[in-house]
Design an enzyme around this catalytic site. Sequence first.
Site, PDB file in Angstrom:
ATOM      1  N   ASP A  42       0.848  -1.186   0.000  1.00  0.00           N
ATOM      2  CA  ASP A  42       0.000   0.000   0.000  1.00  0.00           C
ATOM      3  C   ASP A  42       0.888   1.243   0.000  1.00  0.00           C
ATOM      4  O   ASP A  42       2.028   1.199   0.504  1.00  0.00           O
ATOM      5  CB  ASP A  42      -0.918   0.009   1.227  1.00  0.00           C
ATOM      6  N   TYR A  72       7.260  -3.703  -4.075  1.00  0.00           N
ATOM      7  CA  TYR A  72       7.083  -4.350  -5.371  1.00  0.00           C
ATOM      8  C   TYR A  72       8.133  -5.421  -5.662  1.00  0.00           C
ATOM      9  O   TYR A  72       7.891  -6.325  -6.473  1.00  0.00           O
ATOM     10  CB  TYR A  72       7.044  -3.295  -6.483  1.00  0.00           C
ATOM     11  N   ARG A  95     -19.371   4.157 -11.028  1.00  0.00           N
ATOM     12  CA  ARG A  95     -18.045   3.564 -11.156  1.00  0.00           C
ATOM     13  C   ARG A  95     -17.229   4.291 -12.228  1.00  0.00           C
ATOM     14  O   ARG A  95     -16.020   4.411 -12.130  1.00  0.00           O
ATOM     15  CB  ARG A  95     -18.169   2.080 -11.497  1.00  0.00           C
ATOM     16  N   VAL A 125      -9.189  -5.552  -9.676  1.00  0.00           N
ATOM     17  CA  VAL A 125     -10.427  -5.455  -8.909  1.00  0.00           C
ATOM     18  C   VAL A 125     -10.882  -3.999  -8.769  1.00  0.00           C
ATOM     19  O   VAL A 125     -12.063  -3.714  -8.613  1.00  0.00           O
ATOM     20  CB  VAL A 125     -10.256  -6.091  -7.511  1.00  0.00           C
ATOM     21  N   ASN A 127     -12.139  -0.243  -9.375  1.00  0.00           N
ATOM     22  CA  ASN A 127     -13.189   0.241 -10.266  1.00  0.00           C
ATOM     23  C   ASN A 127     -12.809   1.547 -10.933  1.00  0.00           C
ATOM     24  O   ASN A 127     -12.061   2.342 -10.359  1.00  0.00           O
ATOM     25  CB  ASN A 127     -14.487   0.440  -9.478  1.00  0.00           C
ATOM     26  N   ASP A 155     -21.605  -9.327  -9.492  1.00  0.00           N
ATOM     27  CA  ASP A 155     -22.961  -9.037  -9.973  1.00  0.00           C
ATOM     28  C   ASP A 155     -23.714 -10.336 -10.245  1.00  0.00           C
ATOM     29  O   ASP A 155     -24.911 -10.455  -9.937  1.00  0.00           O
ATOM     30  CB  ASP A 155     -22.899  -8.213 -11.263  1.00  0.00           C
ATOM     31  N   ARG A 158     -24.781 -11.837  -7.030  1.00  0.00           N
ATOM     32  CA  ARG A 158     -25.969 -11.116  -6.542  1.00  0.00           C
ATOM     33  C   ARG A 158     -27.222 -11.563  -7.290  1.00  0.00           C
ATOM     34  O   ARG A 158     -28.294 -11.720  -6.694  1.00  0.00           O
ATOM     35  CB  ARG A 158     -25.769  -9.607  -6.715  1.00  0.00           C
ATOM     36  N   HIS A 175     -28.222 -21.036 -12.440  1.00  0.00           N
ATOM     37  CA  HIS A 175     -27.171 -20.816 -13.436  1.00  0.00           C
ATOM     38  C   HIS A 175     -27.590 -19.637 -14.312  1.00  0.00           C
ATOM     39  O   HIS A 175     -28.483 -19.760 -15.161  1.00  0.00           O
ATOM     40  CB  HIS A 175     -26.950 -22.081 -14.264  1.00  0.00           C
ATOM     41  N   THR A 237     -18.625  -1.044  -0.228  1.00  0.00           N
ATOM     42  CA  THR A 237     -18.892  -2.479  -0.365  1.00  0.00           C
ATOM     43  C   THR A 237     -17.555  -3.209  -0.392  1.00  0.00           C
ATOM     44  O   THR A 237     -16.621  -2.767  -1.053  1.00  0.00           O
ATOM     45  CB  THR A 237     -19.661  -2.803  -1.660  1.00  0.00           C
TER      46      THR A 237
END
Length: 320
Positions: A42, A72, A95, A125, A127, A155, A158, A175, A237
């Site tokens: 970080d 790194y 986003r 990951v 956005n 998504d 969800r 599915h 989130t």
Amino acid sequence: MEKNCQEVDLRKVAVIGCGFVGSASAFALMQSGLFSEMVLIDADMDRAEGEAMDISHGMPFSRPMKIYAGDYDDIVDAAIIIITAGANQKPDETRLDLVHKNVGIFKMIIPKIKERNCKGILLIVSNPVDILTYAALKIGDFPESKVIGSGTVLDTSRLKYQIGEYLGVDSRSVHAFIIGEHGDSEIAAWSSANVSGVPMRNFYEMKGKHKYEKATANIADTVRNSAYEIIEKKKATYYGIAMSVRRICEAIVRDEKSILPVSSPMHGEYGISDVVLSMPAIVGKNGLEEHMPIELNGDEIKALRESAETLKEVLRNIEF
């Protein structure tokens, strides 16, 4: 100092960015047992050290794992490099509003990975994930199979959850996919949706649910607005996406050949090219292996093309 890595350690993972999403993902990965070593990076070294210490203190209740803050040079042999770094999405902010701030951050991060000749898979990951996956590919000039966006995996989860709740069935038996942008123009692919092989419309009728179009539209809207609702209530989130990160890592490390709706470049499929978005794809130890075609009706294909154009419009305003 430049380092070169010819082989990766399949039991090592790196997480770049220790905010809510990064730390929650690190915690989920610690519990997964997939890795024996995890390095956290970080811009705020104290934050990375604090998260590493906090998670490490739970080791007596889990599997042995080396967790530490690093830089790194510590990622060169990581099998998976997870990038969650970036500005947070604020209430009333889409986003795509994040794009310019986070592309700027990627212009600092990606070259540091590139110059070390890392051979691991990049899991994007941050956005907006579709734009930033595209940015990682352009800035780093990595092989396409080695750069995966978390895309619409969350998504889709969800969507399965909402369908399961509505129909009173185990969501794991559902599915269905959310495709396109991870964002406002995403599409629920109802044409290919089913419950244990039974077409979705037929299963609705079996359960006495006869207002199919209205019900599915409501579910799609709920899924599309889930992030906004959560952010409004708790400001961020992170648990759901952390579980999605864990699932993608599992497919890679265990070479499962799982079909997941990850974000990756399109090359003419459905008439779409030169953009990154989510479609079902086989994911294994080599990263993204191939896209899997799914049945889409005319309206869904049109919506998918419009979603792609939404993303392209953003890309036109960015210099890589």
